[in-house]
Design a protein around this motif. Sequence first.
Motif, mmCIF file in Angstrom:
data_model
loop_
_atom_site.group_PDB
_atom_site.id
_atom_site.type_symbol
_atom_site.label_atom_id
_atom_site.label_comp_id
_atom_site.label_asym_id
_atom_site.label_seq_id
_atom_site.Cartn_x
_atom_site.Cartn_y
_atom_site.Cartn_z
ATOM 1 N N ALA A 35 4.694 63.400 -48.209
ATOM 2 C CA ALA A 35 4.202 62.880 -49.492
ATOM 3 C C ALA A 35 5.256 63.085 -50.578
ATOM 4 O O ALA A 35 5.501 62.185 -51.393
ATOM 5 N N ASP A 36 5.898 64.245 -50.591
ATOM 6 C CA ASP A 36 6.965 64.509 -51.567
ATOM 7 C C ASP A 36 8.145 63.552 -51.374
ATOM 8 O O ASP A 36 8.727 63.067 -52.343
ATOM 9 N N TYR A 37 8.488 63.286 -50.117
ATOM 10 C CA TYR A 37 9.586 62.363 -49.816
ATOM 11 C C TYR A 37 9.253 60.962 -50.327
ATOM 12 O O TYR A 37 10.098 60.280 -50.919
ATOM 13 N N MET A 38 8.014 60.542 -50.129
ATOM 14 C CA MET A 38 7.589 59.228 -50.612
ATOM 15 C C MET A 38 7.610 59.189 -52.137
ATOM 16 O O MET A 38 8.033 58.190 -52.727
ATOM 17 N N ALA A 39 7.178 60.269 -52.775
ATOM 18 C CA ALA A 39 7.188 60.341 -54.247
ATOM 19 C C ALA A 39 8.608 60.242 -54.774
ATOM 20 O O ALA A 39 8.862 59.578 -55.791
ATOM 21 N N ALA A 40 9.548 60.856 -54.083
ATOM 22 C CA ALA A 40 10.956 60.803 -54.498
ATOM 23 C C ALA A 40 11.512 59.383 -54.428
ATOM 24 O O ALA A 40 12.503 59.063 -55.089
ATOM 25 N N HIS A 41 10.873 58.535 -53.630
ATOM 26 C CA HIS A 41 11.295 57.136 -53.511
ATOM 27 C C HIS A 41 10.448 56.201 -54.365
ATOM 28 O O HIS A 41 10.500 54.981 -54.212
ATOM 29 N N GLY A 42 9.620 56.784 -55.244
ATOM 30 C CA GLY A 42 8.859 55.978 -56.187
ATOM 31 C C GLY A 42 7.602 55.330 -55.641
ATOM 32 O O GLY A 42 7.071 54.396 -56.247
ATOM 33 N N MET A 43 7.107 55.806 -54.508
ATOM 34 C CA MET A 43 5.879 55.236 -53.934
ATOM 35 C C MET A 43 4.682 55.547 -54.819
ATOM 36 O O MET A 43 4.653 56.558 -55.500
ATOM 37 N N VAL A 44 3.715 54.662 -54.776
ATOM 38 C CA VAL A 44 2.443 54.850 -55.479
ATOM 39 C C VAL A 44 1.329 54.976 -54.434
ATOM 40 O O VAL A 44 1.532 54.618 -53.274
ATOM 41 N N PHE A 45 0.180 55.471 -54.826
ATOM 42 C CA PHE A 45 -0.964 55.630 -53.927
ATOM 43 C C PHE A 45 -0.547 56.329 -52.629
ATOM 44 O O PHE A 45 -0.889 55.893 -51.528
ATOM 45 N N ILE A 46 0.198 57.399 -52.774
ATOM 46 C CA ILE A 46 0.813 58.073 -51.626
ATOM 47 C C ILE A 46 -0.193 58.515 -50.567
ATOM 48 O O ILE A 46 0.030 58.233 -49.379
ATOM 49 N N PRO A 47 -1.282 59.196 -50.911
ATOM 50 C CA PRO A 47 -2.211 59.594 -49.840
ATOM 51 C C PRO A 47 -2.727 58.407 -49.025
ATOM 52 O O PRO A 47 -2.825 58.482 -47.800
ATOM 53 N N PHE A 48 -3.012 57.298 -49.702
ATOM 54 C CA PHE A 48 -3.486 56.106 -49.002
ATOM 55 C C PHE A 48 -2.412 55.552 -48.066
ATOM 56 O O PHE A 48 -2.663 55.320 -46.877
ATOM 57 N N PHE A 49 -1.207 55.323 -48.599
ATOM 58 C CA PHE A 49 -0.153 54.712 -47.786
ATOM 59 C C PHE A 49 0.346 55.634 -46.678
ATOM 60 O O PHE A 49 0.677 55.163 -45.586
ATOM 61 N N LEU A 50 0.385 56.931 -46.937
ATOM 62 C CA LEU A 50 0.802 57.861 -45.893
ATOM 63 C C LEU A 50 -0.252 57.906 -44.784
ATOM 64 O O LEU A 50 0.098 57.886 -43.594
ATOM 65 N N SER A 51 -1.517 57.935 -45.153
ATOM 66 C CA SER A 51 -2.586 57.925 -44.144
ATOM 67 C C SER A 51 -2.580 56.617 -43.348
ATOM 68 O O SER A 51 -2.732 56.633 -42.124
ATOM 69 N N LEU A 52 -2.386 55.494 -44.040
ATOM 70 C CA LEU A 52 -2.313 54.203 -43.358
ATOM 71 C C LEU A 52 -1.131 54.163 -42.383
ATOM 72 O O LEU A 52 -1.267 53.682 -41.252
ATOM 73 N N THR A 53 -0.015 54.695 -42.809
ATOM 74 C CA THR A 53 1.164 54.738 -41.941
ATOM 75 C C THR A 53 0.886 55.568 -40.695
ATOM 76 O O THR A 53 1.244 55.167 -39.582
ATOM 77 N N ILE A 54 0.249 56.715 -40.862
ATOM 78 C CA ILE A 54 -0.087 57.567 -39.724
ATOM 79 C C ILE A 54 -0.992 56.817 -38.744
ATOM 80 O O ILE A 54 -0.752 56.825 -37.530
ATOM 81 N N ILE A 55 -2.011 56.158 -39.265
ATOM 82 C CA ILE A 55 -2.948 55.420 -38.412
ATOM 83 C C ILE A 55 -2.226 54.302 -37.660
ATOM 84 O O ILE A 55 -2.400 54.131 -36.445
ATOM 85 N N LEU A 56 -1.397 53.535 -38.376
ATOM 86 C CA LEU A 56 -0.673 52.429 -37.736
ATOM 87 C C LEU A 56 0.320 52.939 -36.700
ATOM 88 O O LEU A 56 0.449 52.363 -35.609
ATOM 89 N N GLN A 57 1.050 54.007 -37.047
ATOM 90 C CA GLN A 57 2.040 54.522 -36.110
ATOM 91 C C GLN A 57 1.385 55.116 -34.863
ATOM 92 O O GLN A 57 1.818 54.836 -33.744
ATOM 93 N N LEU A 58 0.365 55.921 -35.060
ATOM 94 C CA LEU A 58 -0.287 56.566 -33.925
ATOM 95 C C LEU A 58 -1.027 55.541 -33.065
ATOM 96 O O LEU A 58 -0.812 55.461 -31.848
ATOM 97 N N GLY A 59 -1.864 54.738 -33.694
ATOM 98 C CA GLY A 59 -2.607 53.727 -32.943
ATOM 99 C C GLY A 59 -1.703 52.685 -32.318
ATOM 100 O O GLY A 59 -1.867 52.312 -31.156
ATOM 101 N N GLY A 60 -0.723 52.222 -33.095
ATOM 102 C CA GLY A 60 0.204 51.218 -32.573
ATOM 103 C C GLY A 60 1.053 51.746 -31.434
ATOM 104 O O GLY A 60 1.289 51.036 -30.445
#
Length: 133
Positions: A35-60
């Motif tokens: 989450a900190d790494y994403m914040a350093a890159h200017g991401m918004v809605f970090i908990p949502f996008f990080l959770s979505l990424t985890i779901i897509l990566q694991l499920g995919g």
Amino acid sequence: MSRFTHLLYLSGRTLLGLYFIVPAIMKVTSFGIHADYMAAHGMVFIPFFLSLTIILQLGGGVCLIAGYRQQLVSFVLAGLVLVISLVMHNFWGMEEGLQKAHELQNFVKNMAIMAGLLVLAGGVRWPDRVDES
């Protein structure tokens, strides 16, 4: 498809699947660091996008290894790789140096992964012999 070609195909799908499963597990076990790494890159809605990424990566990743809905999953994961590459590996906005070189290397590597996923998404059937077209 010959037994050897089938083995290569399965090995490739498994390695691509692991490429997504391992980072997903790392994101779960160190959510705050990512989450900190994403914040350093200017991401918004970090908990949502990080959770979505985890779901897509694991499920995919699991779907790739199992061969389930391979074309759709490969296409979705290719899109995920593209977005991550553009947002998180923006080497073009950095000053010359080791960090820029590292981000460029990650970007190019991700484009190669995306290429493999697009081949799977296209559903290409490989010939059993070199002289077959």
